[in-house]
Design an enzyme around this catalytic site. Structure first.
Site, PDB file in Angstrom:
ATOM      1  CB  SER A 143      -4.837  -6.382   1.679  1.00 28.15           C
ATOM      2  OG  SER A 143      -3.374  -7.179   1.803  1.00 28.15           O
ATOM      3  CE1 TYR A 168      -2.275  -1.664   0.649  1.00 31.12           C
ATOM      4  CE2 TYR A 168      -1.905  -3.884   1.618  1.00 31.12           C
ATOM      5  CZ  TYR A 168      -2.554  -2.972   0.558  1.00 31.12           C
ATOM      6  OH  TYR A 168      -3.222  -3.497  -0.283  1.00 31.12           O
TER       7      TYR A 168
END
Length: 337
Positions: A143, A168
């Site tokens: 990501s 995350y």
């Protein structure tokens, strides 16, 4: 090729499965169909791939598509250390694309255990199965969040990513480090793809563009964080899956064992302009609720895509205006507006 795609009922996974099976590859899709957002949307994606809900809802049942003879689906958790290796042993995959993960930056602040279970333990299980069952290549989702609040733009793969500002992001960074260790120790190819703000049809309802469309249609105020002074490198799903497919199916002979690539648009757009495009496509103005910056959020993302362009001739073909129009057209059909 015989390919395992995890996260097959998810946004990116659904689109990737579709392009692979249409290219005559044999694909098994895996997903746990968790309730982070509407399971109905996930089951509807599977239905588009020829897997009906009545069969998909059961765990461990391998179901053949009624639309694509070369696609099967199984419901399973990546954390399942008993059944995941059995799947690898029984089906002898050539390669794996791991897109399964607990998504969402803000949700990770409230539910950290979920992220460790799915995004760290689950990823370790994938690596172990690749090691033990002779997988040639693992492509996995990382990501843009790994860059943290980086003030150097565009973000390059060589930039420091040691300061994540959400759990995350920390999990995604840990995946890259784990993959590096396994590539080094066990000599199989791993490719991490840092996605930048993916949008498009069949997308995730927790993403900003989807939330904006819902709010505008329902005459509700949209939440605009940092008073709209946010920039995002929005990347259409069609470009994303072409990039994944290129890395997944490429010849290994001239590639390094371990690689990281950005997949973005290299054209960051201020949030207020993004909202204006959605308003134009819906032919309706929004009511904006201006709010401060959220915890875990970053002000700007911008991908350098020179590396993936050089290695795979990757280019973006979908403009933001065309991409939002495509999403809104799908949205109107799906919700019968």
């Amino acid at each position: 090729m015989k390919i395992l795609v995890t996260g097959a009922a998810g946004f990116i996974g659904y689109h990737l499965v579709k392009i692979l099976v249409e290219g005559n590859h044999e694909v098994i899709g895996l997903d746990n169909i968790n309730s982070y957002y509407s399971t109905n949307l996930k089951f509807d994606r599977l239905k588009e791939l020829g897997i009906d809900k009545d069969s998909a809802k059961f765990f461990f049942s391998l179901n053949r598509s009624n639309l694509f003879q070369n696609f099967k689906f199984i419901r399973m958790n990546l954390e399942d250390r008993e059944n995941l290796p059995k799947l690898f042993k029984d089906h002898k995959f050539d390669m794996v694309c791991n897109l399964a993960a607990q998504a969402g930056v803000r949700y990770s602040i409230e539910n950290p255990e979920t992220y460790i279970d799915s995004n760290v333990v689950g990823f370790l299980n994938i690596l172990e199965c690749c090691r033990n069952y002779n997988i040639k290549k693992l492509v996995y989702s990382s990501s843009s969040s790994v860059y943290g609040d980086n003030d150097k733009t565009p973000f390059e793969e060589t930039h420091n990513t040691d300061k994540p500002i959400s759990l995350y992001a920390a999990c995604k960074k840990s995946n890259e480090l784990m993959a590096h260790a396994y590539s080094h120790l066990f000599k199989f190819n791993t490719i991490g793809l840092r996605f930048f703000t993916v949008y498009g049809s069949w997308g995730r309802p927790d993403m900003a563009y989807y939330l904006f469309a819902n709010a505008i249609v329902n005459n509700s105020p949209i939440k605009v964080y940092n008073n709209g002074d946010l920039y995002r490198d929005f990347t259409h799903i069609d470009d994303i899956v072409i990039g994944i497919k290129s890395t997944l199916l490429s010849d290994l002979s001239s590639k390094k064992l371990y690689e990281i690539y950005n997949i973005g648009n290299n054209k960051p757009v201020v949030l207020t302009k993004f909202i204006n495009i959605i308003e134009k496509c819906l032919n309706k103005k929004s009511v904006k609720k201006m709010l401060p910056m959220q915890d875990g959020d970053v002000k700007k993302t911008c991908a350098s895509i020179s590396k993936i362009n050089n290695d795979y001739n990757f280019q973006n073909n979908v403009s933001l205006e065309d991409g939002i129009k495509e999403f809104i057209n799908w949205y109107k059909v799906y919700y019968k507006l």
